[in-house]
Scaffold this active site. Structure first.
Site, PDB file in Angstrom:
ATOM      1  N   HIS A 240      14.223 -13.707  55.843  1.00  0.00           N
ATOM      2  CA  HIS A 240      15.009 -14.586  56.722  1.00  0.00           C
ATOM      3  C   HIS A 240      14.207 -15.811  57.181  1.00  0.00           C
ATOM      4  O   HIS A 240      14.673 -16.944  57.087  1.00  0.00           O
ATOM      5  CB  HIS A 240      15.505 -13.836  57.956  1.00  0.00           C
ATOM      6  CG  HIS A 240      16.287 -12.590  57.645  1.00  0.00           C
ATOM      7  ND1 HIS A 240      17.065 -12.462  56.526  1.00  0.00           N
ATOM      8  CD2 HIS A 240      16.431 -11.423  58.333  1.00  0.00           C
ATOM      9  CE1 HIS A 240      17.637 -11.266  56.530  1.00  0.00           C
ATOM     10  NE2 HIS A 240      17.268 -10.624  57.609  1.00  0.00           N
TER      11      HIS A 240
ATOM     12  N   LEU B  80      25.878   0.303  56.273  1.00  0.00           N
ATOM     13  CA  LEU B  80      26.105  -1.110  55.967  1.00  0.00           C
ATOM     14  C   LEU B  80      27.580  -1.341  55.606  1.00  0.00           C
ATOM     15  O   LEU B  80      28.210  -2.292  56.075  1.00  0.00           O
ATOM     16  CB  LEU B  80      25.208  -1.558  54.804  1.00  0.00           C
ATOM     17  CG  LEU B  80      25.403  -3.003  54.347  1.00  0.00           C
ATOM     18  CD1 LEU B  80      24.961  -3.990  55.424  1.00  0.00           C
ATOM     19  CD2 LEU B  80      24.650  -3.281  53.046  1.00  0.00           C
ATOM     20  N   ALA B  81      28.109  -0.426  54.808  1.00  0.00           N
ATOM     21  CA  ALA B  81      29.513  -0.556  54.390  1.00  0.00           C
ATOM     22  C   ALA B  81      30.431  -0.511  55.611  1.00  0.00           C
ATOM     23  O   ALA B  81      31.322  -1.350  55.764  1.00  0.00           O
ATOM     24  CB  ALA B  81      29.857   0.558  53.408  1.00  0.00           C
TER      25      ALA B  81
ATOM     26  N   ARG C 127       7.227 -10.190  75.736  1.00  0.00           N
ATOM     27  CA  ARG C 127       7.314 -11.274  74.748  1.00  0.00           C
ATOM     28  C   ARG C 127       6.446 -11.007  73.519  1.00  0.00           C
ATOM     29  O   ARG C 127       6.335 -11.857  72.649  1.00  0.00           O
ATOM     30  CB  ARG C 127       6.899 -12.603  75.380  1.00  0.00           C
ATOM     31  CG  ARG C 127       7.878 -13.152  76.409  1.00  0.00           C
ATOM     32  CD  ARG C 127       7.505 -14.552  76.864  1.00  0.00           C
ATOM     33  NE  ARG C 127       7.238 -15.442  75.766  1.00  0.00           N
ATOM     34  CZ  ARG C 127       6.035 -15.896  75.433  1.00  0.00           C
ATOM     35  NH1 ARG C 127       4.976 -15.568  76.114  1.00  0.00           N
ATOM     36  NH2 ARG C 127       5.908 -16.693  74.392  1.00  0.00           N
TER      37      ARG C 127
ATOM     38  N   GLN D  98      20.898 -18.234  67.052  1.00  0.00           N
ATOM     39  CA  GLN D  98      21.635 -17.243  67.833  1.00  0.00           C
ATOM     40  C   GLN D  98      20.813 -16.827  69.035  1.00  0.00           C
ATOM     41  O   GLN D  98      19.590 -16.970  69.000  1.00  0.00           O
ATOM     42  CB  GLN D  98      21.984 -16.014  66.987  1.00  0.00           C
ATOM     43  CG  GLN D  98      20.754 -15.266  66.495  1.00  0.00           C
ATOM     44  CD  GLN D  98      21.053 -14.198  65.476  1.00  0.00           C
ATOM     45  OE1 GLN D  98      21.955 -14.319  64.665  1.00  0.00           O
ATOM     46  NE2 GLN D  98      20.299 -13.127  65.498  1.00  0.00           N
TER      47      GLN D  98
HETATM   48  N1  LIG Z   1      22.460 -25.984  74.800  1.00  0.00           N
HETATM   49  C1  LIG Z   1      21.950 -24.998  75.463  1.00  0.00           C
HETATM   50  O1  LIG Z   1      22.567 -23.971  75.649  1.00  0.00           O
HETATM   51  C2  LIG Z   1      20.588 -25.164  75.969  1.00  0.00           C
HETATM   52  C3  LIG Z   1      19.985 -24.082  76.533  1.00  0.00           C
HETATM   53  N2  LIG Z   1      18.748 -24.176  76.993  1.00  0.00           N
HETATM   54  C4  LIG Z   1      18.180 -22.940  77.518  1.00  0.00           C
HETATM   55  O2  LIG Z   1      17.211 -23.227  78.465  1.00  0.00           O
HETATM   56  C5  LIG Z   1      16.170 -22.277  78.398  1.00  0.00           C
HETATM   57  C6  LIG Z   1      14.841 -22.979  78.284  1.00  0.00           C
HETATM   58  O3  LIG Z   1      14.848 -23.835  77.139  1.00  0.00           O
HETATM   59  P1  LIG Z   1      13.680 -23.795  76.115  1.00  0.00           P
HETATM   60  O4  LIG Z   1      13.820 -24.812  75.078  1.00  0.00           O
HETATM   61  O5  LIG Z   1      13.590 -22.421  75.613  1.00  0.00           O
HETATM   62  O6  LIG Z   1      12.475 -24.248  77.013  1.00  0.00           O
HETATM   63  P2  LIG Z   1      10.978 -23.851  77.200  1.00  0.00           P
HETATM   64  O7  LIG Z   1      10.166 -24.989  76.799  1.00  0.00           O
HETATM   65  O8  LIG Z   1      10.873 -23.357  78.582  1.00  0.00           O
HETATM   66  O9  LIG Z   1      10.668 -22.727  76.165  1.00  0.00           O
HETATM   67  C7  LIG Z   1      10.810 -21.475  76.597  1.00  0.00           C
HETATM   68  C8  LIG Z   1      10.320 -20.575  75.528  1.00  0.00           C
HETATM   69  O10 LIG Z   1       8.946 -20.799  75.258  1.00  0.00           O
HETATM   70  C9  LIG Z   1       8.330 -19.597  74.948  1.00  0.00           C
HETATM   71  N3  LIG Z   1       7.121 -19.392  75.749  1.00  0.00           N
HETATM   72  C10 LIG Z   1       6.995 -18.873  76.967  1.00  0.00           C
HETATM   73  N4  LIG Z   1       5.701 -18.815  77.320  1.00  0.00           N
HETATM   74  C11 LIG Z   1       4.993 -19.323  76.311  1.00  0.00           C
HETATM   75  C12 LIG Z   1       3.632 -19.525  76.060  1.00  0.00           C
HETATM   76  N5  LIG Z   1       2.714 -19.200  76.953  1.00  0.00           N
HETATM   77  N6  LIG Z   1       3.277 -20.081  74.901  1.00  0.00           N
HETATM   78  C13 LIG Z   1       4.183 -20.419  73.998  1.00  0.00           C
HETATM   79  N7  LIG Z   1       5.499 -20.234  74.165  1.00  0.00           N
HETATM   80  C14 LIG Z   1       5.903 -19.690  75.305  1.00  0.00           C
HETATM   81  C15 LIG Z   1       9.352 -18.517  75.236  1.00  0.00           C
HETATM   82  O11 LIG Z   1       9.924 -18.134  74.012  1.00  0.00           O
HETATM   83  P3  LIG Z   1       9.321 -16.935  73.166  1.00  0.00           P
HETATM   84  O12 LIG Z   1       9.279 -15.768  74.069  1.00  0.00           O
HETATM   85  O13 LIG Z   1      10.312 -16.829  72.075  1.00  0.00           O
HETATM   86  O14 LIG Z   1       7.978 -17.342  72.708  1.00  0.00           O
HETATM   87  C16 LIG Z   1      10.400 -19.184  76.025  1.00  0.00           C
HETATM   88  O15 LIG Z   1      11.700 -18.700  75.787  1.00  0.00           O
HETATM   89  C17 LIG Z   1      16.459 -21.402  77.203  1.00  0.00           C
HETATM   90  O16 LIG Z   1      17.056 -20.228  77.650  1.00  0.00           O
HETATM   91  C18 LIG Z   1      17.429 -22.223  76.412  1.00  0.00           C
HETATM   92  O17 LIG Z   1      18.297 -21.450  75.638  1.00  0.00           O
HETATM   93  C19 LIG Z   1      18.042 -25.320  76.916  1.00  0.00           C
HETATM   94  C20 LIG Z   1      18.604 -26.447  76.390  1.00  0.00           C
HETATM   95  C21 LIG Z   1      19.938 -26.452  75.869  1.00  0.00           C
HETATM   96  O1  LIG Z   2      18.066  -8.027  57.936  1.00  0.00           O
HETATM   97  C1  LIG Z   2      17.964  -7.610  59.078  1.00  0.00           C
HETATM   98  O2  LIG Z   2      18.567  -8.300  60.073  1.00  0.00           O
HETATM   99  C2  LIG Z   2      18.900  -7.651  61.284  1.00  0.00           C
HETATM  100  C3  LIG Z   2      19.224  -8.754  62.283  1.00  0.00           C
HETATM  101  O3  LIG Z   2      20.333  -9.477  61.844  1.00  0.00           O
HETATM  102  P1  LIG Z   2      21.185 -10.324  62.875  1.00  0.00           P
HETATM  103  O4  LIG Z   2      22.172 -11.025  62.044  1.00  0.00           O
HETATM  104  O5  LIG Z   2      21.774  -9.340  63.831  1.00  0.00           O
HETATM  105  O6  LIG Z   2      20.234 -11.229  63.566  1.00  0.00           O
HETATM  106  C4  LIG Z   2      17.784  -6.770  61.775  1.00  0.00           C
HETATM  107  O7  LIG Z   2      18.205  -6.023  62.899  1.00  0.00           O
HETATM  108  C5  LIG Z   2      17.383  -5.800  60.678  1.00  0.00           C
HETATM  109  O8  LIG Z   2      16.230  -5.072  61.087  1.00  0.00           O
HETATM  110  C6  LIG Z   2      17.044  -6.529  59.405  1.00  0.00           C
HETATM  111  O9  LIG Z   2      16.906  -5.606  58.349  1.00  0.00           O
END
Ligand SMILES: NC(=O)C1=CN([C@@H]2O[C@H](COP(=O)(O)OP(=O)(O)OC[C@H]3O[C@@H](n4cnc5c(N)ncnc54)[C@H](OP(=O)(O)O)[C@@H]3O)[C@@H](O)[C@H]2O)C=CC1
Ligand SMILES: O=C1O[C@H](COP(=O)(O)O)[C@@H](O)[C@H](O)[C@H]1O
Length: 529
Positions: free
Chosen positions: A275, A55-56, A499, A407
């Protein structure tokens, strides 16, 4: 040499160092802590306990270097590393180097930074070794009022003895002493309470800074501004309009190399209890009386107090198994890790549903989802609104969704329906999009640790966890954690890089979250300019 230029970030009204930094630039730096006044050139000692550890090297040294480089630290400062190993500053510097991100033109400042570093080898349970550390700090302070900051980058097993030694041997005699504690803050309600009681017997709450680094992330800090600095969200931010809230954390790698540590804790303690729950409180809390840290933390505690302990029927647990087709090479399962017991039931994935029993949120599920060895790196909040009532369109409108992406790539987007552009009158799903690296391309977002460590210098506890928040958080998760352990609840297998278990999607669906799969994001929209 440091310039007199003053950069002020992340200041709240009470943050004495931010005022101090301004005054410092005017050469009239004054800090008031416990009624004492300081001159800006007063000595500050930053002590890293556990200086030889991961960590350090990965986080703490890089963070203090960036703060130093950006002139955000008091000018009269030294850094002391303390650990058992017979190492040297040179060795620490070598180990940290790849994390320090030193730019070519920063060579001189970087060399100056390391000149301010010292190292003492000592045992954590040796009063004499802490006395030695104290003597060195005294020599540096040279009888002038000095402030001391101790960072516990240590395994929790030595927290108690180390803090006793700090208390007895290393407190600043006239200035302030602040202690930064890293999670895990115990393993369950009782152990956490024991640690809190111990710390509270040695220090006041104002001297204790419990770090949850997610509270230092840009979009997490943005939640309050978004909610309380805008008119448009607050009136709909309630059970009448919101169907469900999903808060998720995903990592695309397993516990590689950390299996021994992780297996003792599991994903609920590692991510969900801290978190994700912290994010939940900021999404759900009422408007605080002011931006004073304790007003905010009072509201966070109030929300937590309205949440009943998580139940087994409201959770899906998973553990990743190997993926022979892993990208480029085979990915090993959790149990294939040599540091993990072969019969481990520790979850590496968990999705739990919490309910907040208050007037605003009654009936709205808050789904917390986290996992390792999943398909992507992502942390986000999805606030999904209810269906439009009395719909008049052909083809049901899709639900609005506000996505706060923590993120990677900070962004805020609202999915909404529009008339399909052109002659047609059909509806189309689209978004209002605030992508930070486009809108704020000239702003460098500081790392979470940078903001938080600066806050400690500032004396601002706004983004730190108070003891009562912590005990509420453990109250919610301890029963399920004990049940998993005593009844040896087996997690569901999921493939490395997937997923997570499909049962998680079912739980989400049953908690009024609708994924339609119809939304399409067009990343490279061409500008007409
Ligand atoms: N400003 C920007 O940069 C923007 C970027 N985008 C990008 O566009 C892409 C699509 O947008 P997003 O809002 O994620 O749209 P969606 O509505 O398509 O959501 C996608 C997310 O839903 C989850 N998912 C998939 N299958 C299922 C399921 N069967 N049931 C429930 N949840 C499910 C998944 O996340 P999980 O696996 O976590 O469940 C998946 O990433 C993303 O990559 C997003 O980052 C969109 C808008 C703006
Ligand atoms: O506290 C923790 O966080 C990290 C993830 O942190 P991020 O800032 O990289 O999203 C996680 O990898 C670790 O397991 C957990 O202890």
């Amino acid at each position: 040499m440091h310039s007199d230029k003053c950069h002020v970030i992340n200041c709240d009204a009470n943050a004495d160092i931010c005022l101090g930094l301004i005054r410092q630039s005017l050469k009239k730096f004054t800090i008031e802590d416990d009624g004492t006044c300081f001159d800006g050139r007063n000595p500050h000692c930053f002590v890293i306990l556990g200086a030889s550890g991961d960590l350090a090297h990965k986080k703490i040294y890089p963070t203090i270097w960036w703060l130093y480089r950006d002139n955000l630290l008091p000018r009269n400062i030294i850094f002391y590393g303390y650990a058992r190993s017979k190492t040297t500053v040179e060795e620490i510097k070598r180990k940290c180097h790849k994390y320090m991100k030193v730019k070519e033109h920063e060579g001189k400042a970087y060399a100056e930074f390391w000149e301010l570093n010292h190292y003492i080898a000592g045992n954590y349970d040796s009063r004499a070794d802490f006395e030695k550390l104290n003597q060195e700090l005294n020599v540096y302070e040279n009888g002038v009022i000095g402030n001391r900051l101790f960072y516990l980058a240590l395994p929790p097993s030595v927290y108690e003895i180390v803090t006793v030694n700090i208390r007895h041997s290393c407190m600043s005699s006239k200035g302030w002493t602040r202690i930064i504690v890293e999670k895990p803050f115990g393993k369950d309600f009782d152990s956490s309470q024991k640690l809190s009681d111990h710390l509270n017997s040695l220090f006041t709450e104002h001297q204790l800074y419990r770090i949850d680094h997610y509270l230092g992330k840009e979009m997490v800090q943005n939640l309050m501004t978004l909610r309380f600095g805008n008119r448009i969200f607050n009136p709909t931010w309630n059970r009448d309009n919101i169907a469900s809230v999903l808060i998720s954390f995903k990592e695309p790698f397993g516990t590689e190399g950390r299996g021994g540590y992780f297996d003792q804790f599991g994903i609920i303690r590692d991510i969900m209890q801290n978190h994700l729950l912290q994010i939940l409180t900021l999404v759900a809390m009422e408007k605080p009386a002011s931006c004073q840290p304790d007003d905010i933390r009072n509201e966070k505690v109030k929300v937590l107090r309205c949440i009943k302990p998580l139940k087994l029927e409201n959770i899906v647990l998973g553990q990743y198994v190997g993926n022979p087709l892993g990208e480029g090479m085979e990915k090993l399962g959790y149990l294939d890790d040599d540091t993990v017991p072969k019969d481990s039931i520790t979850p590496t994935f968990a999705q739990g549903v919490l309910h907040i029993n208050n007037e605003r949120w009654d009936g709205v599920p808050f789904v917390l989802k986290c996992g390792k060895a999943l398909n992507e790196r992502k942390a986000e909040v999805r606030v999904q609104f209810k269906d439009v009532s009395g719909d008049i369109f052909e083809g049901k409108p899709k639900r609005n969704e506000l996505v706060i992406r923590v993120q990677p790539g900070e962004a805020l987007y609202v999915k909404l329906m529009v008339k399909k552009p052109g002659m047609a009158f059909d509806m189309e799903e689209t978004e209002l999009d605030l992508t930070y690296d486009r809108r704020y391309s000239n702003v460098k977002l500081p790392d979470a640790y940078e903001r938080l460590i600066l806050d400690v210098f500032c004396g601002s506890q706004m983004h730190f966890v108070r003891a009562d928040e912590l005990s509420e958080a453990w109250r919610i998760f301890t029963p399920i954690l004990h049940l998993i352990e005593t009844d040896r609840i087996k997690p569901l297998p999921y493939t490395y890089g997937s997923r997570g278990p499909v049962e998680a999607d079912e739980l989400l669906y049953n908690n009024n979250f609708r994924y339609t799969g119809t939304y399409q994001w067009i990343a490279d929209q061409k500008s007409h300019l």
